[in-house]
Design a protein around this motif. Structure first.
Motif, PDB file in Angstrom:
ATOM      1  N   VAL A 122     -11.536  -5.849  -4.708  1.00 34.47           N
ATOM      2  CA  VAL A 122     -12.242  -4.489  -5.118  1.00 34.47           C
ATOM      3  C   VAL A 122     -11.447  -3.882  -6.437  1.00 34.47           C
ATOM      4  O   VAL A 122     -12.140  -3.583  -7.512  1.00 34.47           O
ATOM      5  CB  VAL A 122     -12.063  -3.681  -4.016  1.00 34.47           C
ATOM      6  N   TYR A 123     -10.069  -3.816  -6.440  1.00 35.57           N
ATOM      7  CA  TYR A 123      -9.424  -3.301  -7.546  1.00 35.57           C
ATOM      8  C   TYR A 123      -9.180  -4.188  -8.770  1.00 35.57           C
ATOM      9  O   TYR A 123      -8.522  -3.917  -9.717  1.00 35.57           O
ATOM     10  CB  TYR A 123      -8.435  -2.376  -7.360  1.00 35.57           C
ATOM     11  N   GLY A 124      -9.158  -5.548  -8.192  1.00 30.94           N
ATOM     12  CA  GLY A 124      -8.537  -6.458  -9.228  1.00 30.94           C
ATOM     13  C   GLY A 124      -7.126  -6.908  -9.157  1.00 30.94           C
ATOM     14  O   GLY A 124      -6.552  -7.266  -8.102  1.00 30.94           O
ATOM     15  N   VAL A 125      -6.425  -6.472 -10.247  1.00 34.42           N
ATOM     16  CA  VAL A 125      -5.010  -6.951 -10.280  1.00 34.42           C
ATOM     17  C   VAL A 125      -4.241  -5.620 -10.576  1.00 34.42           C
ATOM     18  O   VAL A 125      -4.723  -4.971 -11.750  1.00 34.42           O
ATOM     19  CB  VAL A 125      -4.637  -7.815 -11.375  1.00 34.42           C
ATOM     20  N   TRP A 126      -3.162  -5.173  -9.726  1.00 30.77           N
ATOM     21  CA  TRP A 126      -2.276  -4.005 -10.227  1.00 30.77           C
ATOM     22  C   TRP A 126      -0.868  -4.720 -10.443  1.00 30.77           C
ATOM     23  O   TRP A 126      -0.329  -5.340  -9.346  1.00 30.77           O
ATOM     24  CB  TRP A 126      -2.200  -2.905  -9.232  1.00 30.77           C
ATOM     25  N   PRO A 127      -0.264  -4.417 -11.635  1.00 29.18           N
ATOM     26  CA  PRO A 127       1.009  -4.733 -11.676  1.00 29.18           C
ATOM     27  C   PRO A 127       1.900  -4.058 -10.767  1.00 29.18           C
ATOM     28  O   PRO A 127       1.482  -2.880 -10.486  1.00 29.18           O
ATOM     29  CB  PRO A 127       1.450  -4.186 -13.173  1.00 29.18           C
ATOM     30  N   VAL A 128       2.914  -4.525 -10.269  1.00 30.13           N
ATOM     31  CA  VAL A 128       4.038  -3.840  -9.494  1.00 30.13           C
ATOM     32  C   VAL A 128       5.120  -3.322 -10.452  1.00 30.13           C
ATOM     33  O   VAL A 128       5.827  -4.181 -10.805  1.00 30.13           O
ATOM     34  CB  VAL A 128       4.449  -4.602  -8.186  1.00 30.13           C
ATOM     35  N   ARG A 129       5.245  -2.168 -10.504  1.00 30.90           N
ATOM     36  CA  ARG A 129       6.413  -1.360 -11.295  1.00 30.90           C
ATOM     37  C   ARG A 129       7.610  -1.136 -10.549  1.00 30.90           C
ATOM     38  O   ARG A 129       8.531  -1.082 -10.989  1.00 30.90           O
ATOM     39  CB  ARG A 129       5.784  -0.319 -12.323  1.00 30.90           C
ATOM     40  N   GLN A 169      -0.336   1.016 -15.841  1.00 30.74           N
ATOM     41  CA  GLN A 169       1.286   0.783 -15.719  1.00 30.74           C
ATOM     42  C   GLN A 169       1.764   0.138 -14.732  1.00 30.74           C
ATOM     43  O   GLN A 169       2.995  -0.066 -14.600  1.00 30.74           O
ATOM     44  CB  GLN A 169       1.710   2.521 -15.778  1.00 30.74           C
ATOM     45  N   GLY A 170       0.922   0.040 -13.714  1.00 36.75           N
ATOM     46  CA  GLY A 170       1.461  -0.537 -12.332  1.00 36.75           C
ATOM     47  C   GLY A 170       1.640   0.353 -11.347  1.00 36.75           C
ATOM     48  O   GLY A 170       1.663   1.496 -11.396  1.00 36.75           O
ATOM     49  N   VAL A 171       2.005  -0.168 -10.199  1.00 40.20           N
ATOM     50  CA  VAL A 171       2.151   0.631  -8.856  1.00 40.20           C
ATOM     51  C   VAL A 171       3.271   0.651  -8.179  1.00 40.20           C
ATOM     52  O   VAL A 171       4.122  -0.432  -8.502  1.00 40.20           O
ATOM     53  CB  VAL A 171       0.954   0.366  -7.805  1.00 40.20           C
ATOM     54  N   GLU A 172       3.723   1.517  -7.251  1.00 40.76           N
ATOM     55  CA  GLU A 172       5.062   1.360  -6.550  1.00 40.76           C
ATOM     56  C   GLU A 172       4.708   0.947  -5.186  1.00 40.76           C
ATOM     57  O   GLU A 172       3.768   1.678  -4.801  1.00 40.76           O
ATOM     58  CB  GLU A 172       6.110   2.509  -6.604  1.00 40.76           C
ATOM     59  N   LEU A 173       5.408  -0.045  -4.519  1.00 42.13           N
ATOM     60  CA  LEU A 173       4.892  -0.380  -3.173  1.00 42.13           C
ATOM     61  C   LEU A 173       5.887   0.241  -2.175  1.00 42.13           C
ATOM     62  O   LEU A 173       7.119   0.226  -2.255  1.00 42.13           O
ATOM     63  CB  LEU A 173       5.078  -1.871  -2.942  1.00 42.13           C
ATOM     64  N   TYR A 174       5.198   0.774  -1.185  1.00 34.81           N
ATOM     65  CA  TYR A 174       5.897   1.248   0.066  1.00 34.81           C
ATOM     66  C   TYR A 174       6.691  -0.009   0.776  1.00 34.81           C
ATOM     67  O   TYR A 174       5.990  -0.977   1.208  1.00 34.81           O
ATOM     68  CB  TYR A 174       5.091   1.964   0.897  1.00 34.81           C
ATOM     69  N   PRO A 175       7.797   0.234   1.331  1.00 34.07           N
ATOM     70  CA  PRO A 175       8.565  -0.859   2.040  1.00 34.07           C
ATOM     71  C   PRO A 175       8.246  -0.761   3.563  1.00 34.07           C
ATOM     72  O   PRO A 175       8.743   0.205   4.300  1.00 34.07           O
ATOM     73  CB  PRO A 175       9.902  -0.623   1.926  1.00 34.07           C
ATOM     74  N   CYS A 176       7.014  -1.309   3.959  1.00 33.84           N
ATOM     75  CA  CYS A 176       6.597  -0.995   5.347  1.00 33.84           C
ATOM     76  C   CYS A 176       7.687  -1.788   6.431  1.00 33.84           C
ATOM     77  O   CYS A 176       8.053  -2.625   6.192  1.00 33.84           O
ATOM     78  CB  CYS A 176       5.194  -1.759   5.737  1.00 33.84           C
ATOM     79  N   SER A 177       8.065  -0.751   7.486  1.00 31.23           N
ATOM     80  CA  SER A 177       8.647  -1.594   8.532  1.00 31.23           C
ATOM     81  C   SER A 177       7.645  -2.103   9.495  1.00 31.23           C
ATOM     82  O   SER A 177       8.404  -3.226  10.351  1.00 31.23           O
ATOM     83  CB  SER A 177       9.566  -0.433   9.090  1.00 31.23           C
ATOM     84  N   THR A 178       6.377  -1.984   9.644  1.00 28.33           N
ATOM     85  CA  THR A 178       5.584  -2.935  10.463  1.00 28.33           C
ATOM     86  C   THR A 178       5.536  -4.123  10.075  1.00 28.33           C
ATOM     87  O   THR A 178       5.174  -4.451   8.904  1.00 28.33           O
ATOM     88  CB  THR A 178       4.103  -2.267  10.361  1.00 28.33           C
ATOM     89  N   ARG A 179       6.030  -5.126  10.991  1.00 36.42           N
ATOM     90  CA  ARG A 179       5.946  -6.744  10.597  1.00 36.42           C
ATOM     91  C   ARG A 179       4.828  -7.181  10.977  1.00 36.42           C
ATOM     92  O   ARG A 179       4.138  -6.949  11.983  1.00 36.42           O
ATOM     93  CB  ARG A 179       7.261  -7.218  11.308  1.00 36.42           C
ATOM     94  N   LEU A 180       4.404  -8.386  10.461  1.00 35.90           N
ATOM     95  CA  LEU A 180       3.207  -9.193  11.000  1.00 35.90           C
ATOM     96  C   LEU A 180       3.806 -10.014  11.648  1.00 35.90           C
ATOM     97  O   LEU A 180       4.630 -11.130  11.539  1.00 35.90           O
ATOM     98  CB  LEU A 180       2.426  -9.905   9.728  1.00 35.90           C
TER      99      LEU A 180
END
Lengths: 271, 271
Positions: free
Chosen positions: A238-245, A119-130
């Motif tokens: 390692v996990y392949g592909v996760w849809p982002v929902r 079904q896909g995953v939810e992404l956390y909006p990180c405030s740490t910038r690269l």
């Protein structure tokens, strides 16, 4: 499985390791299926590139041989390879005589929920910038405090991954994944010449997508591009592909291009 | 002298160390004279700040006790303290149960030429730039690949140190030193909120200079400021203060403010 240090069973590293002192080295996280290291050539190519750019002298034939033998012994799971510049006394100057050191560790495959893939995953909006450091961009080196800080931002398991921007606000990657967007039928992924890790699965999917005749674009992407995207997914070796929902207020369903590339990734990983 | 690991003699670290995996920790390099750790309070303050900003839970009273006892046993030389977040399995997420790990190592004082202190040093113009990462700026953390790359730029012993700029071209620091300029009688040193290591000797000299009534400025400095400087010096907690006598085509003689602050540093280190 017990770790190997320079080809021999070992569990401990000398305290003069430049890997410990300075993060002076590179690593790979490799899926192992039926005793085979998945995408081995790509992993070794990235190690070679990392060693070249950091001027670490590693014998790639020895590395390959050890990874192949360790994977065969591990059977199934995840193989972590670390290559350090070796040991030195105090000070940043490297001893040119010091031999690069090889560490191999094995662990079981992580037990991610099946729903991440389906079904896909939810992404956390990180405030740490690269930070932007072209000399290190793309490499999977051992200086990973930015990822440690970003991953520490959330503990809610509702978020399977976090999305990281660079200091200028561009989309870059997940904490342990690369990011893809589908916009108007074109497959987009952020350019990684300023920061980010150029993932092995990302490279594989870019090549496979081109082979399939998909239109592919590697360039600068911004959060606003997410709002325009028809599909979003993350990937790693390692996990392949996760849809982002879901990401903040945005929602997506797993789309056809995501499913197609997911099929390619999982054909490699489901062996 | 043999190293200590968590207060016990030890020479090796488990391969699951987050110090090795991610550079997940901080360190200090402390001069030891007559069994005493020089500027101990400042070093411990910086460790505490680093652990706080990285959310590493370390027992500072234990750290202090171990450093004091190790320094007493070492007598003379350099004590290196590393504090890591401890061990973990695969993945950036830290185990909140994992205890921070303390590593103490001792080495003889480095044998720098006396001329560095007396006549001054020439700085190599490093092309490696420091990335701007406010979350890590100022800390002496274990992610030090930029310094490794910068130090690898020269091998000619005519250069005792290298000068590093940030990605925007500002003056920041030496590879293993902080930088000071004297311009029109004012003591200047670069601000370190974007990148750089806020050195313990830098902090000591800034405080001592203020006590002496010197005018002190911490802010943005650029290469053009070097051309305007009457005096330039570098400092760290091991060698103290070295006047800078040359950088590219610029030349300086050790000046009165440099000599005054050098006297303060060396009173601490010549015991």
């Amino acid at each position: 499985m017990q770790a190997w240090l320079d080809g021999q069973p070992g569990d401990a590293l000398g305290l003069k390791s430049r890997g410990l002192a300075y993060g002076d080295g590179v690593f790979e996280t490799i899926a192992v299926r039926n005793g085979q290291a998945v995408l081995l050539d790509r992993h070794l190519t990235r190690v070679a590139l990392g060693c070249q750019r950091l001027a670490i002298v590693a014998e790639l034939a020895v590395l390959r041989d050890e990874v192949v033998r360790y994977a065969a012994a591990l059977g199934q799971g995840v193989l972590k390879l670390i290559v350090t510049r070796g040991d030195s006394a105090r000070g940043y100057a490297a001893d040119p005589q010091a031999a690069a050191r090889r560490i191999l560790q094995g662990s079981p495959s992580p037990a991610y929920p099946q729903a991440h893939r389906a079904q896909g995953v939810e992404l956390y909006p990180c405030s740490t910038r690269l930070a932007e450091q072209p000399l290190l961009a793309g490499l999977k080196h051992l200086n990973r405090l930015e990822q440690v800080l970003a991953r520490a931002e959330w503990s809610d398991p509702a978020f399977a991954e976090g999305l990281m921007l660079d200091v200028s606000g561009r989309l870059v990657e997940g904490v342990y994944s690369n990011l893809f967007l589908v916009v108007d039928g074109v497959l987009h992924t952020p350019a990684l010449h300023r920061c980010g890790v150029a993932g092995v699965m990302r490279a594989e999917l870019l090549e496979q997508a081109a082979t399939l005749g998909l239109q592919v674009s590697v360039g600068d992407l911004w959060p606003a591009d997410l709002a325009r995207a028809d599909e979003v997914f993350v990937c790693n070796s390692v996990y392949g592909v996760w849809p982002v929902r879901a990401f903040t207020s945005l929602r997506w369903s797993p789309g056809p291009l995501t499913r197609k590339l997911q099929g390619i990734a999982h054909a490699l990983l489901d062996a």
